[in-house]
Write a protein that holds these residues in place. Structure first.
Motif, PDB file in Angstrom:
ATOM      1  N   ARG A  51      -3.768  11.969  -8.035  1.00  0.00           N
ATOM      2  CA  ARG A  51      -3.311  13.358  -8.066  1.00  0.00           C
ATOM      3  C   ARG A  51      -2.850  13.767  -6.679  1.00  0.00           C
ATOM      4  NH1 ARG A  51      -7.487  17.447 -10.863  1.00  0.00           N
ATOM      5  NH2 ARG A  51      -5.839  18.838 -10.099  1.00  0.00           N
ATOM      6  N   GLY A  52      -1.831  14.640  -6.645  1.00  0.00           N
ATOM      7  CA  GLY A  52      -1.334  15.150  -5.378  1.00  0.00           C
ATOM      8  C   GLY A  52       0.023  14.586  -5.027  1.00  0.00           C
ATOM      9  N   ALA A  53       0.491  14.881  -3.817  1.00  0.00           N
ATOM     10  CA  ALA A  53       1.788  14.394  -3.348  1.00  0.00           C
ATOM     11  C   ALA A  53       1.656  12.954  -2.866  1.00  0.00           C
ATOM     12  CB  ALA A  53       2.303  15.282  -2.219  1.00  0.00           C
ATOM     13  N   PHE A  54       2.622  12.134  -3.212  1.00  0.00           N
ATOM     14  CA  PHE A  54       2.624  10.742  -2.773  1.00  0.00           C
ATOM     15  C   PHE A  54       2.615  10.682  -1.248  1.00  0.00           C
ATOM     16  CE2 PHE A  54       4.887   6.853  -1.570  1.00  0.00           C
ATOM     17  CZ  PHE A  54       4.094   5.899  -2.216  1.00  0.00           C
ATOM     18  N   ASN A  55       1.754   9.829  -0.687  1.00  0.00           N
ATOM     19  CA  ASN A  55       1.624   9.757   0.768  1.00  0.00           C
ATOM     20  C   ASN A  55       1.269   8.346   1.218  1.00  0.00           C
ATOM     21  OD1 ASN A  55      -1.289   9.474   0.471  1.00  0.00           O
ATOM     22  ND2 ASN A  55      -1.327  11.679   0.035  1.00  0.00           N
ATOM     23  N   GLN A  56       1.124   8.169   2.524  1.00  0.00           N
ATOM     24  CA  GLN A  56       0.858   6.856   3.097  1.00  0.00           C
ATOM     25  C   GLN A  56      -0.479   6.290   2.630  1.00  0.00           C
ATOM     26  OE1 GLN A  56       1.157   7.672   7.287  1.00  0.00           O
ATOM     27  NE2 GLN A  56       3.340   7.253   7.353  1.00  0.00           N
ATOM     28  N   ILE A  57      -1.476   7.161   2.489  1.00  0.00           N
ATOM     29  CA  ILE A  57      -2.789   6.690   2.048  1.00  0.00           C
ATOM     30  C   ILE A  57      -2.701   6.114   0.642  1.00  0.00           C
ATOM     31  CG2 ILE A  57      -5.145   7.393   1.501  1.00  0.00           C
ATOM     32  CD1 ILE A  57      -4.947   9.464   3.726  1.00  0.00           C
ATOM     33  N   MET A  58      -2.004   6.849  -0.257  1.00  0.00           N
ATOM     34  CA  MET A  58      -1.814   6.342  -1.609  1.00  0.00           C
ATOM     35  C   MET A  58      -1.098   5.001  -1.594  1.00  0.00           C
ATOM     36  SD  MET A  58      -0.714   9.567  -3.962  1.00  0.00           S
ATOM     37  CE  MET A  58      -1.723  11.033  -4.163  1.00  0.00           C
ATOM     38  N   LEU A  59      -0.054   4.892  -0.774  1.00  0.00           N
ATOM     39  CA  LEU A  59       0.712   3.651  -0.716  1.00  0.00           C
ATOM     40  C   LEU A  59      -0.187   2.484  -0.331  1.00  0.00           C
ATOM     41  CD1 LEU A  59       3.356   2.084  -0.792  1.00  0.00           C
ATOM     42  CD2 LEU A  59       3.782   2.804   1.559  1.00  0.00           C
ATOM     43  N   GLY A  60      -1.043   2.692   0.676  1.00  0.00           N
ATOM     44  CA  GLY A  60      -1.946   1.635   1.103  1.00  0.00           C
ATOM     45  C   GLY A  60      -2.934   1.232   0.026  1.00  0.00           C
ATOM     46  N   LEU A  61      -3.355   2.193  -0.786  1.00  0.00           N
ATOM     47  CA  LEU A  61      -4.280   1.887  -1.874  1.00  0.00           C
ATOM     48  C   LEU A  61      -3.578   1.197  -3.038  1.00  0.00           C
ATOM     49  CD1 LEU A  61      -6.300   5.243  -1.952  1.00  0.00           C
ATOM     50  CD2 LEU A  61      -7.130   3.019  -1.127  1.00  0.00           C
ATOM     51  N   MET A  62      -2.353   1.596  -3.309  1.00  0.00           N
ATOM     52  CA  MET A  62      -1.627   1.074  -4.464  1.00  0.00           C
ATOM     53  C   MET A  62      -1.040  -0.314  -4.218  1.00  0.00           C
ATOM     54  SD  MET A  62       0.477   4.488  -5.498  1.00  0.00           S
ATOM     55  CE  MET A  62      -0.294   5.953  -6.170  1.00  0.00           C
ATOM     56  N   ALA A  63      -0.532  -0.534  -3.026  1.00  0.00           N
ATOM     57  CA  ALA A  63       0.146  -1.803  -2.713  1.00  0.00           C
ATOM     58  C   ALA A  63      -0.170  -2.180  -1.272  1.00  0.00           C
ATOM     59  CB  ALA A  63       1.650  -1.671  -2.922  1.00  0.00           C
ATOM     60  N   GLN A  64      -1.287  -2.831  -1.064  1.00  0.00           N
ATOM     61  CA  GLN A  64      -1.704  -3.170   0.296  1.00  0.00           C
ATOM     62  C   GLN A  64      -0.703  -4.094   0.987  1.00  0.00           C
ATOM     63  OE1 GLN A  64      -5.730  -4.663   0.261  1.00  0.00           O
ATOM     64  NE2 GLN A  64      -6.559  -2.836  -0.723  1.00  0.00           N
ATOM     65  N   ASP A  65       0.036  -4.872   0.223  1.00  0.00           N
ATOM     66  CA  ASP A  65       1.019  -5.786   0.797  1.00  0.00           C
ATOM     67  C   ASP A  65       2.432  -5.206   0.765  1.00  0.00           C
ATOM     68  OD1 ASP A  65       1.324  -5.837  -1.929  1.00  0.00           O
ATOM     69  OD2 ASP A  65       1.457  -8.018  -2.108  1.00  0.00           O
ATOM     70  N   TYR A  66       2.558  -3.891   0.894  1.00  0.00           N
ATOM     71  CA  TYR A  66       3.871  -3.247   0.771  1.00  0.00           C
ATOM     72  C   TYR A  66       4.870  -3.780   1.794  1.00  0.00           C
ATOM     73  CZ  TYR A  66       2.092  -0.364   4.623  1.00  0.00           C
ATOM     74  OH  TYR A  66       1.552   0.065   5.802  1.00  0.00           O
ATOM     75  N   LEU A  67       4.409  -4.246   2.944  1.00  0.00           N
ATOM     76  CA  LEU A  67       5.324  -4.770   3.957  1.00  0.00           C
ATOM     77  C   LEU A  67       6.037  -6.032   3.479  1.00  0.00           C
ATOM     78  CD1 LEU A  67       3.190  -4.313   7.209  1.00  0.00           C
ATOM     79  CD2 LEU A  67       5.141  -2.933   6.459  1.00  0.00           C
ATOM     80  N   GLU A  68       5.490  -6.697   2.471  1.00  0.00           N
ATOM     81  CA  GLU A  68       6.068  -7.939   1.950  1.00  0.00           C
ATOM     82  C   GLU A  68       6.998  -7.699   0.772  1.00  0.00           C
ATOM     83  OE1 GLU A  68       2.821 -10.470   0.920  1.00  0.00           O
ATOM     84  OE2 GLU A  68       1.735 -10.087   2.802  1.00  0.00           O
ATOM     85  N   ARG A  69       7.114  -6.458   0.320  1.00  0.00           N
ATOM     86  CA  ARG A  69       7.838  -6.174  -0.916  1.00  0.00           C
ATOM     87  C   ARG A  69       9.213  -5.556  -0.665  1.00  0.00           C
ATOM     88  NH1 ARG A  69       4.690  -6.447  -5.485  1.00  0.00           N
ATOM     89  NH2 ARG A  69       2.513  -6.984  -5.062  1.00  0.00           N
ATOM     90  N   GLU A  70      10.149  -5.864  -1.571  1.00  0.00           N
ATOM     91  CA  GLU A  70      11.451  -5.207  -1.586  1.00  0.00           C
ATOM     92  C   GLU A  70      11.255  -3.862  -2.282  1.00  0.00           C
ATOM     93  OE1 GLU A  70      15.555  -6.162  -0.394  1.00  0.00           O
ATOM     94  OE2 GLU A  70      13.677  -7.263  -0.203  1.00  0.00           O
TER      95      GLU A  70
END
Length: 353
Positions: free
Chosen positions: A196-215
């Protein structure tokens, strides 16, 4: 009608025939089309199509992402959401029925994983921006290989998540599609255990910890995409691997013209529309599209920003200054085509329109 097993592919020289309409969420409907001749649909997942809508006083041209995948080529679907002031989409929801036919232009667009193949994807969307993500996910799902997709969509309420059932069905059948829903608030009397709430950096880290590796592919309202871009950049993400679908923003590309030849509103230009037999006189600062409208001529157009490619016309004489944002290919430019919405005449120009 084309016999089963005999390959023939649909082109926009043929209309689309509506075969069904499915409510998805408040003010959201999926329309399914077929080719009247039975031809198959062949496009890249994530591309868009422009429909000619016969609204009162029309026609009106509106661009929609194809929400179906080319891996299911018998039908083409668009999932449309009517905004409070929408005209074209509201007409579709209120009037478009099974058996009706519409002229279409396309498909077009480079917002597709076919252009940017990768081993791991991160799809981030909001509202109706989910439609190209569903098309690309379906294509990966149907490929027979195990995909690696983190699928994030943000909506106001759970009941307003578009195509939710379709996404969750795919995710329930294989392990390679990881779905994350984010809502502003829950529906009344319906428990919500997701984000719940606005999408943010914390959510991103929880959802996709390897986001730096993704397109990363992102689609949604411009403020939402801006927030996503800023979040990724601040986290050190390689923004060359970030792709977004947007019908707003800076226009980036120009047809080659001599550096000292630029449109000047003090200079007069002449545009001959050869098919209509009309000649328009205007300023060099006016666009071909604006000049055509001033003469009562209809050139199909969509975004009016050089993105969708709907207003592509053949230039048979003269030179224009064209600034676009990917709505026309280099090959088309070499063949003499321009986009009327973002081309300005330099002197005398002849257009096949």
């Amino acid at each position: 009608m084309t016999r089963p097993g005999k390959l023939a592919f649909w082109t926009d020289a043929e209309p689309l025939e509506c075969v069904s309409r499915t409510p998805e969420a408040p003010n959201v409907v999926t329309f399914s089309f077929r080719s009247p001749t039975g031809a198959l649909f062949n496009h890249d997942p994530g591309q868009f199509i422009t429909l000619e809508l016969p609204v009162p006083g029309g026609p009106l041209y509106r661009t929609y992402t194809v929400s179906s995948s080319p891996s299911r080529p018998m039908a083409l679907t668009v999932t449309v959401k009517a905004q409070p002031n929408s005209i074209g989409t509201r007409w579709m929801i209120e009037n478009l029925q099974k058996g009706m036919r519409l002229k279409a232009i396309g498909p077009l667009g480079k917002f597709t994983i076919a252009e940017y193949p990768a081993d791991k994807y991160l799809f981030i969307s909001a509202g109706s921006g989910i439609t190209p993500m569903v098309a690309m996910t379906t294509w990966l799902y149907d490929s027979g290989r195990e995909p690696d997709v983190v699928f994030i969509n943000c909506a106001r309420r759970p009941s307003e998540i578009i195509l939710r059932d379709r996404v969750e069905l795919m995710a329930s059948r294989i392990v390679g599609i990881d779905v994350k829903w984010v809502v502003d608030e829950p529906d009344l009397f319906r428990p919500w255990v997701g984000y719940r709430g606005a999408f943010n950096q914390i959510m991103l880290g929880l959802m996709a910890q390897d986001y730096l590796e993704r397109e990363v592919f992102c689609c949604g309202p411009e403020p939402f995409m801006l927030a996503v871009r800023e979040a990724l950049a601040a986290l050190g993400y390689d923004m060359n691997r970030y792709h977004q679908e947007s019908f707003s923003g800076e226009l980036e590309s120009a047809e080659e013209v001599p550096e000292d030849v630029l449109p000047d509103e003090q200079n007069q230009a002449e545009i001959a529309f050869s098919l209509s037999g009309v000649t328009a006189r205007c300023s060099e600062a006016d666009t071909i599209l604006a000049a055509a409208k001033g003469e009562g001529l209809v050139i199909p157009s969509g975004c009016s920003m050089g993105i969708c490619g709907t207003c592509k016309v053949l230039k048979t004489e003269g030179q224009v200054h064209m600034v676009h944002n990917g709505g026309i290919t280099d090959e088309d430019i070499e063949d003499g085509y321009i986009l009327a919405c973002c081309s300005r005449p330099l002197g005398r120009v002849a257009i096949e329109a």
